[in-house]
Scaffold this motif. Structure first.
Motif, mmCIF file in Angstrom:
data_model
loop_
_atom_site.group_PDB
_atom_site.id
_atom_site.type_symbol
_atom_site.label_atom_id
_atom_site.label_comp_id
_atom_site.label_asym_id
_atom_site.label_seq_id
_atom_site.Cartn_x
_atom_site.Cartn_y
_atom_site.Cartn_z
ATOM 1 N N ALA A 182 66.645 1.338 -97.374
ATOM 2 C CA ALA A 182 66.006 1.478 -96.066
ATOM 3 C C ALA A 182 67.037 2.051 -95.109
ATOM 4 N N PRO A 183 66.648 2.778 -94.113
ATOM 5 C CA PRO A 183 65.249 3.069 -93.782
ATOM 6 C C PRO A 183 64.799 4.406 -94.364
ATOM 7 N N TRP A 184 63.503 4.615 -94.320
ATOM 8 C CA TRP A 184 62.956 5.922 -94.642
ATOM 9 C C TRP A 184 63.151 6.847 -93.440
ATOM 10 N N ILE A 185 63.515 8.084 -93.716
ATOM 11 C CA ILE A 185 63.588 9.116 -92.677
ATOM 12 C C ILE A 185 62.208 9.752 -92.584
ATOM 13 N N LEU A 186 61.576 9.616 -91.434
ATOM 14 C CA LEU A 186 60.201 10.064 -91.249
ATOM 15 C C LEU A 186 60.160 11.384 -90.472
ATOM 16 N N PHE A 187 58.954 11.881 -90.300
ATOM 17 C CA PHE A 187 58.772 13.148 -89.599
ATOM 18 C C PHE A 187 58.108 12.904 -88.247
ATOM 19 N N GLU A 188 58.390 13.797 -87.302
ATOM 20 C CA GLU A 188 57.823 13.680 -85.966
ATOM 21 C C GLU A 188 56.315 13.897 -86.006
ATOM 22 N N ASP A 189 55.657 13.584 -84.888
ATOM 23 C CA ASP A 189 54.195 13.616 -84.834
ATOM 24 C C ASP A 189 53.615 14.998 -85.125
ATOM 25 N N ALA A 190 54.324 16.038 -84.730
ATOM 26 C CA ALA A 190 53.806 17.394 -84.965
ATOM 27 C C ALA A 190 53.684 17.714 -86.457
ATOM 28 N N ALA A 197 54.668 14.082 -95.104
ATOM 29 C CA ALA A 197 54.835 13.233 -93.929
ATOM 30 C C ALA A 197 53.884 12.042 -93.982
ATOM 31 N N ARG A 198 52.652 12.267 -94.416
ATOM 32 C CA ARG A 198 51.685 11.167 -94.535
ATOM 33 C C ARG A 198 52.137 10.163 -95.588
ATOM 34 N N TRP A 199 52.656 10.680 -96.708
ATOM 35 C CA TRP A 199 53.147 9.781 -97.775
ATOM 36 C C TRP A 199 54.253 8.891 -97.232
ATOM 37 N N LEU A 200 55.188 9.453 -96.492
ATOM 38 C CA LEU A 200 56.305 8.679 -95.949
ATOM 39 C C LEU A 200 55.835 7.620 -94.956
ATOM 40 N N GLU A 201 54.874 7.961 -94.115
ATOM 41 C CA GLU A 201 54.357 6.987 -93.152
ATOM 42 C C GLU A 201 53.739 5.791 -93.876
ATOM 43 N N ARG A 202 52.942 6.077 -94.897
ATOM 44 C CA ARG A 202 52.315 4.984 -95.638
ATOM 45 C C ARG A 202 53.369 4.138 -96.348
ATOM 46 N N ARG A 203 54.368 4.825 -96.913
ATOM 47 C CA ARG A 203 55.399 4.093 -97.643
ATOM 48 C C ARG A 203 56.242 3.231 -96.700
ATOM 49 N N ALA A 204 56.575 3.756 -95.546
ATOM 50 C CA ALA A 204 57.372 2.994 -94.591
ATOM 51 C C ALA A 204 56.627 1.741 -94.137
ATOM 52 N N ARG A 205 55.315 1.864 -93.898
ATOM 53 C CA ARG A 205 54.529 0.690 -93.498
ATOM 54 C C ARG A 205 54.488 -0.337 -94.618
ATOM 55 N N GLN A 209 58.886 -1.220 -92.678
ATOM 56 C CA GLN A 209 59.793 -0.548 -91.743
ATOM 57 C C GLN A 209 59.160 -0.522 -90.360
ATOM 58 N N GLY A 210 59.940 -0.870 -89.334
ATOM 59 C CA GLY A 210 59.433 -0.904 -87.972
ATOM 60 C C GLY A 210 59.268 0.481 -87.383
ATOM 61 N N ALA A 211 59.005 0.512 -86.094
ATOM 62 C CA ALA A 211 58.739 1.776 -85.402
ATOM 63 C C ALA A 211 60.011 2.579 -85.164
ATOM 64 N N GLY A 212 61.168 1.946 -85.230
ATOM 65 C CA GLY A 212 62.414 2.654 -84.962
ATOM 66 C C GLY A 212 62.882 3.470 -86.148
ATOM 67 N N GLY A 213 64.058 4.066 -85.986
ATOM 68 C CA GLY A 213 64.628 4.884 -87.053
ATOM 69 C C GLY A 213 64.598 6.356 -86.721
ATOM 70 N N LEU A 214 65.051 7.137 -87.661
ATOM 71 C CA LEU A 214 65.183 8.577 -87.453
ATOM 72 C C LEU A 214 63.904 9.307 -87.824
ATOM 73 N N ARG A 215 63.496 10.217 -86.948
ATOM 74 C CA ARG A 215 62.401 11.136 -87.247
ATOM 75 C C ARG A 215 62.913 12.568 -87.082
ATOM 76 N N VAL A 216 62.456 13.460 -87.951
ATOM 77 C CA VAL A 216 62.958 14.830 -87.961
ATOM 78 C C VAL A 216 61.787 15.800 -87.871
ATOM 79 N N GLY A 217 62.130 17.055 -87.573
ATOM 80 C CA GLY A 217 61.109 18.073 -87.394
ATOM 81 C C GLY A 217 60.895 18.977 -88.582
ATOM 82 N N ASP A 218 61.781 18.903 -89.587
ATOM 83 C CA ASP A 218 61.577 19.718 -90.787
ATOM 84 C C ASP A 218 62.363 19.126 -91.947
ATOM 85 N N ALA A 219 62.080 19.635 -93.143
ATOM 86 C CA ALA A 219 62.720 19.112 -94.347
ATOM 87 C C ALA A 219 64.208 19.442 -94.397
ATOM 88 N N GLU A 220 64.598 20.560 -93.792
ATOM 89 C CA GLU A 220 66.016 20.922 -93.760
ATOM 90 C C GLU A 220 66.826 19.842 -93.048
#
Length: 289
Positions: A182-190, A197-205, A209-220
């Motif tokens: 932990a934690p999972w690195i998730l993607f931003e809302d866009a 991104a959907r898979w990661l959100e489901r897996r984090a829940r 995993q709470g609402a905090g942590g790192l979110r990114v805008g692309d796979a790079e």
């Protein structure tokens, strides 16, 4: 004296090469009567004896015939060389091809694989455009475009074809835990609509995993964050397996990891079909392998 029919010189050269009228006929794929008739026409037209018949009824070249035949052979060799050159020129690929894709595909797959393509076609210019935004082919912002899902529109002016699919695996930093850290690195809302991104959100829940942590805008960015030890995420295996800073990690659970299709878009009418065809074949080979 001007020779009106260059084919007659080719026949004379064939007699010189084959040693007889019969051999010349076989070399040229014509009958002996035609060979004899054309040679007679050549001698009558020039007024020069090029062949003589010996006592045993064989036809041989005179000294003048020998010299003309040698020059005709030289002309034939030059004609063959010219044909080969024209073939090379016809196959030579030149011009500029603008290819756009998301930054990760450009930086991690296309750019490293471009060396053999450009070495084989030194007159080809390949412009790689890393862009998350979908550039318009109809407005000529690009010649070719890679998309990570089947395009929903494009109209008759755009052709599409599926190149393959990118399989996703889970990765953490090399040297880290082999199970899912932990934690999972998730993607931003866009990016929330994308399958990984959907898979990661489901897996984090599921993992609490709470609402905090790192979110990114692309796979790079996700890849670099994993390498920096900020967490784990899922990435295309074709890319992540090549980065020694990352290590695959086990993911338990029933939900399979996603795959994303790779589609190629191109103009229905291309101004430089040869260059586009070469780049298209190169792309097909990359994603087929």
């Amino acid at each position: 004296m001007q020779i009106r029919n260059w084919y007659d010189l080719q026949i004379l050269a064939a007699v010189r090469s084959g040693g007889s009228i019969a051999a010349a006929a076989r070399l040229l794929g014509i009958d002996q009567t035609t060979v004899g008739r054309r040679l007679n026409a050549l001698q009558e037209g020039t007024g020069v004896n090029l062949l003589v018949r010996t006592g045993d009824r064989r036809l041989v070249l005179t000294p003048a015939g020998e010299e003309v035949a040698e020059r005709a052979l030289a002309m034939e060799r030059e004609a063959i060389a010219a044909s080969a050159l024209l073939g090379e020129q016809r196959q030579r690929v030149a011009g500029t091809v603008r290819l756009t894709a998301v930054p990760m595909l450009v930086n991690r797959i296309l750019a490293p694989a471009a060396v053999p393509l450009l070495s084989e076609h030194p007159d080809l210019t390949l412009e790689l455009i890393p862009e998350n935004r979908d550039l318009s082919l109809t407005r000529r912002e690009a010649d070719l475009a890679l998309r990570m899902a089947r395009p929903e529109s494009g109209g008759s002016a755009v052709k599409i074809r599926k190149l393959g699919a990118l399989r996703y695996d889970a990765y953490g930093p090399n040297g880290g835990a082999t199970d899912t850290p932990a934690p999972w690195i998730l993607f931003e809302d866009a990016m929330a609509h994308l399958p990984h991104a959907r898979w990661l959100e489901r897996r984090a829940r599921r993992d609490g995993q709470g609402a905090g942590g790192l979110r990114v805008g692309d796979a790079e960015t996700a890849l670099e964050a994993i390498a920096a030890g900020l967490g784990c995420s899922i990435l295309p295996a074709m890319i992540a397996d090549q980065d020694h800073r990352l290590a695959a990690i086990a993911v338990t659970g029933a939900e399979p990891l996603p795959e994303r299709e790779v589609w190629l878009l191109s103009h229905a009418r291309q101004p430089n079909a040869a260059a586009i065809g070469v780049v298209t074949a190169w792309l097909e080979g990359l994603f087929r392998s």
